[in-house]
Design an enzyme around this catalytic site. Structure first.
Site, PDB file in Angstrom:
ATOM      1  CG  ASP A 136       6.991  -8.614  32.033  1.00 48.01           C
ATOM      2  OD1 ASP A 136       6.614  -7.385  31.802  1.00 48.01           O
ATOM      3  OD2 ASP A 136       7.940  -9.027  32.957  1.00 48.01           O
ATOM      4  CG  HIS A 137       2.373  -4.157  28.166  1.00 48.51           C
ATOM      5  ND1 HIS A 137       3.156  -3.405  27.293  1.00 48.51           N
ATOM      6  CD2 HIS A 137       1.125  -4.419  27.654  1.00 48.51           C
ATOM      7  CE1 HIS A 137       2.172  -2.943  26.151  1.00 48.51           C
ATOM      8  NE2 HIS A 137       1.147  -3.601  26.619  1.00 48.51           N
ATOM      9  NE  ARG A 138       8.551  -5.934  33.933  1.00 46.92           N
ATOM     10  CZ  ARG A 138       9.027  -6.474  34.900  1.00 46.92           C
ATOM     11  NH1 ARG A 138       9.843  -5.798  35.625  1.00 46.92           N
ATOM     12  NH2 ARG A 138       8.794  -7.833  35.026  1.00 46.92           N
TER      13      ARG A 138
END
Length: 425
Positions: A397-399
């Site tokens: 998850d790039h967040r």
């Protein structure tokens, strides 16, 4: 003499706050033993709660949308012939006053025009009788559930009803295809007459496919996921695994999956951000290491969970994964067996492939995909050497996890698999 029986939510594993998506009875109804009273829907499956006593429903202590857990009081049922006779007498005149409204869960007052209610889109959680998965499916296609004719029990709208309504929209373009303010500008699903092109067969999706499909669609849309690839040299590890299995003639055989789970735990300890969940503006860092693994079954993919993998040895993990995989194939997994994972390993090594992009299993923030190992020539500085190489595909998850951190995790995991002694450090 009549007896009042309380019916509660039975053992549903470790699930809590499970929503009620259907109620099949009301006060005055007569129920038989094992009749379905309500339906619960967890993240993995739907469960009917049966009547544990026959008789007349005296009280229904829950409503649609309520969240319950094991032991929650649902219904009180009175047993006895006189109670059943009383129920029959009470129900008969009520049927004369009821107004049949197929699309609604409860009858409307006679003074309220049906056309007014029919033309007003109802928000999820209103009077529409449909499960959360059906509501999500309707939102995805832009279908107005207040205009869908139900075909399920007790006026319940099924997924097939939504599909039929969409087909009707395609035939009559004047019908609105998306409610105002839905936030989605999606075209209806294409209507195709497959018979024009040749012979075909209709095969219904399994329950697992229906439920997992909704979860996967949500995760794919809501998580900005990126997949990072790395190769691990497992030449020595595989030789060690084969040798140990030759020596160990009794008990569980060591599998590569068991080594992958153990190495993943060590990597999660080194990079705790991967053993987390995103909750609004906060990151929940977990101190436990429950590892899910994908199991291929005749009915679809299932994800059993190895709990506290950090406290277990390789043999114990191998034995537990084998047993859980067997239960998954035979449909014997309990709800709690598939709950609580903090990280997931999806291995396709027994099938093949080179690399793939696994979908993150929310609320986790990463998942490891593994393909079949293969012999590749690797340059050692002087010559090319044949080395057994394992393809790793890490989706994050790039967040929460940027590219540099994900790459470091992958490189570290590959180092552990290349020299498994590092796991003990």
């Amino acid at each position: 003499m009549n007896q009042l029986t309380e019916i509660k939510v039975p053992d549903i594993g470790d699930f809590s706050d499970v929503p009620i998506i259907d109620i099949y009875i009301k006060p005055g109804d007569t129920v038989a033993l094992d009749d379905a009273l309500v339906t619960l829907e967890s993240d993995k499956a739907t469960m009917d709660v049966p009547a544990t006593a026959a008789g007349v429903v005296r009280e229904v202590l829950v409503k649609l949308g309520d969240r319950v857990c094991e032991g929650h009081l649902l219904v009180r049922v009175e047993s006895g012939v006189s109670a059943a006779a009383e129920s029959q007498a009470a129900v008969t005149p009520a049927k004369q006053d009821a107004i049949p409204v197929p699309a609604l869960a409860v009858p409307l007052s006679p003074v309220l025009p049906l056309t007014e209610e029919k033309d007003t889109p109802l928000s999820p959680g209103g009077k529409i009788h449909a499960s959360p998965s059906v509501r999500a499916y309707a939102r995805e296609l832009g279908a107005d559930l207040s205009r869908v004719t139900p075909s399920g029990p007790n006026g319940r709208i099924l997924k097939e009803d939504v599909t039929a309504w969409i087909k009707g929209v395609l035939i009559s373009p004047s019908v609105t295809t998306a409610p105002s303010g839905s936030g989605l500008d999606l075209l209806p699903w294409p209507k195709v007459d497959f018979a024009k092109f040749g012979e075909f067969e209709v095969r219904p999706l399994s329950r697992i496919q229906k439920i997992s499909g909704q979860n996967l669609a949500r995760n794919w849309v809501m998580i900005p996921a990126v997949t990072y690839h790395e190769d691990a040299d497992i030449t020595e590890l595989e030789a060690f695994r084969v040798q140990i299995n030759k020596e160990n003639t009794v008990g569980a055989k060591l599998t590569l999956l068991a080594f992958l789970i153990k190495a993943s735990v060590r990597a999660l300890q080194e990079f705790p951000t991967f053993n987390a969940s995103l909750d609004g503006d906060s990151l929940i860092l977990k101190k436990y290491f429950h590892i899910g693994f994908a199991a291929d079954t005749p009915n679809g993919l299932m994800v059993p969970v190895i709990r506290n993998a950090d406290r277990k040895g390789i043999f114990e993990i191998a034995q537990e994964t084998g047993e859980l995989a067997r239960q998954a194939r035979e449909g014997l997994l309990k709800p709690g067996d598939m709950q609580g994972a903090s990280f997931t390993v999806s291995s396709l090594g027994g099938i093949g492939g080179t690399y793939f992009s696994p979908i993150i299993n929310a609320p986790e923030v990463a998942i490891l995909g593994v393909n079949k190992s293969a012999i590749k020539p690797v340059w050692d500085g002087k010559a090319f050497q044949p080395r057994l190489t394992l393809p790793l595909s890490l989706t994050a998850d790039h967040r929460v996890i940027d590219g540099a951190l994900a790459t470091r995790f992958n490189v570290y995991l590959a180092q552990l698999l290349t020299d498994f002694r590092r796991v003990a450090l």
